[in-house]
Structures are given as structure tokens and as C-alpha cells.
Design an enzyme around this catalytic site. Structure first.
Site, PDB file in Angstrom:
ATOM      1  N   GLY A 178      -9.415  -8.393   1.963  1.00 19.77           N
ATOM      2  CA  GLY A 178      -8.095  -8.632   2.211  1.00 19.77           C
ATOM      3  C   GLY A 178      -6.885  -9.282   2.784  1.00 19.77           C
ATOM      4  O   GLY A 178      -7.194  -8.900   3.913  1.00 19.77           O
TER       5      GLY A 178
ATOM      6  N   MET B  78      -5.060  -6.628   3.686  1.00 25.40           N
ATOM      7  CA  MET B  78      -5.148  -5.342   4.793  1.00 25.40           C
ATOM      8  C   MET B  78      -6.643  -5.923   5.729  1.00 25.40           C
ATOM      9  O   MET B  78      -6.527  -5.100   6.762  1.00 25.40           O
ATOM     10  CB  MET B  78      -4.305  -4.606   3.577  1.00 25.40           C
ATOM     11  CG  MET B  78      -4.983  -2.873   4.455  1.00 25.40           C
ATOM     12  SD  MET B  78      -3.998  -2.670   5.904  1.00 25.40           S
ATOM     13  CE  MET B  78      -2.143  -2.356   4.625  1.00 25.40           C
TER      14      MET B  78
ATOM     15  N   CYS C  96       0.554  -0.772  -0.704  1.00 28.57           N
ATOM     16  CA  CYS C  96      -0.310  -0.060   0.253  1.00 28.57           C
ATOM     17  C   CYS C  96       0.999   1.599   0.235  1.00 28.57           C
ATOM     18  O   CYS C  96       0.327   2.024  -0.205  1.00 28.57           O
ATOM     19  CB  CYS C  96      -0.395   0.160   1.187  1.00 28.57           C
ATOM     20  SG  CYS C  96       0.106   0.304   2.595  1.00 28.57           S
TER      21      CYS C  96
END
Length: 429
Positions: free
Chosen positions: A191, A193, A50
Site C-alpha cells: 500500500g 506505506m 499510522c
């Protein structure tokens, strides 16, 4: 082959640039094969998270390899190479090893000491292995990188300051909402995260926690694992109105939380942990809605560990880099040693042919005995010097010994480029 790492992170690029550089899991195999098809790139590993995108490569030349990697990144992101260059950091050979080890130990993370990067590195290595783009050099680098990261977390308290970007995001959210315990929360995305977010929320006593995801099955499994509630994705708008805290971490290529949707949701704090962003750019500034994204977290740099813990990890990393470089120097001389032994075998074979032509009356048994004896003599003569040269090569400056052997015995060793002959370059960070 030499090591090269090229990347952009929250330190060097804003969220908009990182969004354009983001590589989805499904696109990584194609990118890996594109990289190793370049003239100067022999091996490749791609790390995309990210807040960073990095390429690890084994290259046959610094400038050529850097050009190949930059051109590929420019092509896949649509960012002109001249513009992209201002956002990239570059590490070569020793600097690449140091960066890799510091990264795995959590020293280069937005939240210093977080352990999530280890799993992301493991996934990147697995993807390269599956695509057969990691050769001997990157296999060794990645395996040692993961080992160093585990050692740093096991032997120091580096991870006590903060476990992840999620932890830091929740700390920022608490400055707006106060104590988060008992606050209703909505997690969008199931997912890696999203799962980390749900686990962190649960540990912190935030709740009730609701989860929604385009794939209902994944949301159901995640909710069941943590005692949360899974909601159909079609009920997202209603779920937003019931939440005080929203954490969005999807893999959507388009914004999930539009201005219209947030205007209808009412007061809440949104943590946008997705890259590309889940909150539409024009949705910032909606009355009653506070948006915290990766850029906000990078600016806050919360959860800094004690200096003593950081120093302890740096010490581990320094020692491990020296150890890896010793292995690398030893590996560099292996082809030269092999070429020397092959030369000795060729000379011995040629001399035996001459002997058999002069002594045709030798029996097969006699010929075999002479061959074995001569082979033993050659091996004994080569044993001590080749063992010693491997030991010397593992020491600083050891590359000179391989060069000396090649010069003395006129050995032709493919890709035998002395490490001292290529530039040592390390960018920031």
C-alpha cells in the site's frame, strides 16, 4: 458554523489505543456520514494514519459538537467515552486552524518535517469531497492547509531532517544492524506505506529488496517500479529466513507476524509500521528478533530539524493563520450583508407597489424606468458601507461589525453567532 478538530496521536495515546481508533479506508465514508448525521455537526473530514486519527468538523456549538464527535469515536472504537477523553486533544476555531496548518507543514509529525502527511491530508480531503461531507468551511480549510504545507516545504529546509516515519525507522534499525547498505530486506505490504518504504530502501542502497503482499498484482507493480523482487504471499515464511531487515506495513486487522512465525525466521530486525500492529503482542522478546514499532519510534524522536528551520516554518504558519482568520471573519459577515441588501430590496418593492396602486396610469416602460432608478439609488447608498464593513470585518475583532448591522437594522440572519460569544479552546498538542 465553527471549526473543531478532535484527535489522538502518538503524542497522546499508546499504540494499543491507536489500533482501536484506526479507521480503514473502506470504513471512512460510513464514518463521515455518521458524523454529519449528528445534531451539531454540519461538515466532517476524517484523517487516519499510522500514528494519528483526527476529525475535522464544522459545528454549530462547541460543547454539542465535541460531544457528538467523541460519542462517534467511542462507538466506532469500542473505547468508553470516559477512557477515550484522556487520549484526545481538542482544538477550536483559531486553535483548530493553527493545528491544521502546523500538521501540514510537518511540525506535529513524529519525524518533524516529513512530507508524507501532505498526501494523507489530501486523501482525507478527497474522501470527504467524494462523500459530500465537506462544505464551504472545510473546503476552504483543507485547501489552505494543503497550500500551507506545500509552501513550508518549498520555502524552508524543514524536510531535510527526515522525509518520513520510514526514514526514522531505518535510522533506529541501523543501530542494531550497522550499515544497511547491501542488507537483504523484505517489505510486507504494497500500500502507500509499503511503496514509501520500498522507495526509501532503494534510495538508501538497502538490498536486495523483496516485496510480498496478499494482492500479488500490487506487489508486482511496486517491484517493477523500483527494481525489486515480488514474492507470492505464500512464500512469506521462506522470505523471512532470508532477510536481515523486515518492514511490515499491511492493512490487516490481525497480526501477520506471529510468535511462531518469527521463532522460525531466525535473527532479524522487524520494523512494524502498521496500525493495527502486524507483529503479535506475544511475539516481542523472541530470541534474535528485534521489533521496532510506532511506540519505539515515538520514544526515540530521531531526526530533529535545526531550530532556524522550525522557526521559519512557524513564522509562515502564523502569517497564514492570520490570513485565514481574516477570510473567516469576512465570510461570517457575508450573510449579514446579504440580509441587509434583501431588506433594502423588500422595502423598495413594497414602496413601488404602493406607488403603482396610486398611479395606475403609468405605462410598463415608465414603471421599469422608475424601478431601475430607485434600484440604482439604493445600490449606491449601500455600496460604500457594505464594502467598508467587509474590510473592517476581516480585521481582528471584526465580528462586532456584523453584530452591529444586525442590531441596527433588526436583521434576521440564520446561524449568525458572533465568534466572540463562543469559547476559545485549544488542547495539547
Amino acid at each position: 458554523m465553527n471549526l473543531l478538530s478532535v484527535g489522538a496521536s502518538y503524542r497522546t495515546a499508546d499504540i494499543g489505543t491507536l489500533e482501536r481508533l484506526t479507521i480503514t479506508d473502506g470504513d471512512i465514508p460510513q464514518l463521515l456520514h455518521k458524523l454529519v448525521s449528528q445534531p451539531y455537526v454540519g461538515e466532517a473530514v476524517v484523517l487516519s494514519t499510522c500514528n494519528r486519527v483526527e476529525i475535522y468538523a464544522a459545528v454549530s456549538g462547541f460543547h454539542g459538537g465535541l460531544g457528538d464527535v467523541c460519542n462517534v469515536l467511542s462507538e466506532v472504537s469500542g473505547i468508553p467515552a470516559t477512557e477515550l477523553a484522556g487520549h484526545l486533544y481538542v482544538h477550536y476555531d483559531e486553535a483548530a486552524v493553527l493545528h491544521s496548518f502546523r500538521l501540514s507543514a510537518g511540525l506535529d509529525s513524529m519525524v518533524v518535517g516529513e512530507a508524507q502527511i501532505l498526501g494523507q491530508l489530501r486523501d482525507a480531503y478527497h474522501a470527504a469531497t467524494e462523500s459530500d461531507t465537506a462544505g464551504r468551511l472545510l473546503h476552504e480549510l483543507m485547501q489552505q492547509t494543503l497550500r500551507v504545507g506545500k509552501r513550508a516545504h518549498a520555502e524552508t529546509g524543514i524536510d531535510k531532517a527526515g522525509q518520513s516515519v520510514v526514514t526514522a525507522a531505518l535510522e533506529v534499525a541501523a543501530t542494531y544492524l550497522g550499515d544497511l547498505e547491501g542488507k537483504p530486506a523484505l517489505v510486507i505490504g504494497a500500500g502507500a506505506m509499503g511503496a514509501l518504504t520500498v522507495a526509501t530502501l532503494t534510495r538508501a542502497g538497502v538490498g536486495p529488496v523483496r516485496i510480498t503482499n496478499r494482492s500479488a498484482a500490487r506487489a508486482d507493480r511496486l517491484a517493477e517500479a523500483y527494481g525489486a523482487v515480488a514474492l507470492p504471499y505464500e512464500e512469506l515464511d521462506a522470505a523471512l529466513r532470508e532477510a536481515d531487515l523486515v518492514i511490515s506495513a499491511t492493512a490487516s486487522s490481525e497480526p501477520v507476524l506471529t510468535r511462531q512465525r518469527l521463532e522460525a525466521a531466525g535473527p532479524l530486525v522487524v520494523l512494524d509500521l502498521a496500525v493495527p500492529r502486524d507483529v503479535a503482542p506475544d511475539a516481542h522478546g523472541v530470541d534474535g528478533v528485534t521489533v521496532i514499532d510506532i511506540d519505539s519510534l515515538a520514544a526515540s524522536r530521531r531526526a530533529m530539524p535545526a531550530a532556524a528551520e522550525t522557526a521559519a516554518v512557524e513564522q509562515i504558519v502564523t502569517a497564514e493563520v492570520d490570513h485565514f482568520l481574516g477570510w473567516l471573519r469576512g465570510a461570517d459577515i457575508a450573510p449579514t450583508v446579504a440580509a441587509l441588501r434583501n431588506r433594502a430590496d423588500d422595502v423598495m418593492t413594497a414602496e413601488l407597489r404602493k406607488l403603482w396602486s396610486r398611479k395606475p396610469d403609468f405605462t410598463e416602460e415608465q414603471r421599469a424606468e422608475v424601478s431601475r432608478t430607485l434600484h440604482r439609488v439604493v445600490q449606491q447608498l449601500l455600496h460604500s458601507p457594505t464594502v467598508r464593513v467587509r474590510q473592517l470585518a476581516a480585521e481582528p475583532g471584526g465580528d462586532q461589525y456584523a453584530a452591529m448591522l444586525r442590531e441596527l437594522f433588526d436583521l434576521d440572519v440564520p446561524h449568525a453567532t458572533p465568534a466572540a460569544a463562543v469559547p476559545e479552546i485549544g488542547g495539547n498538542p
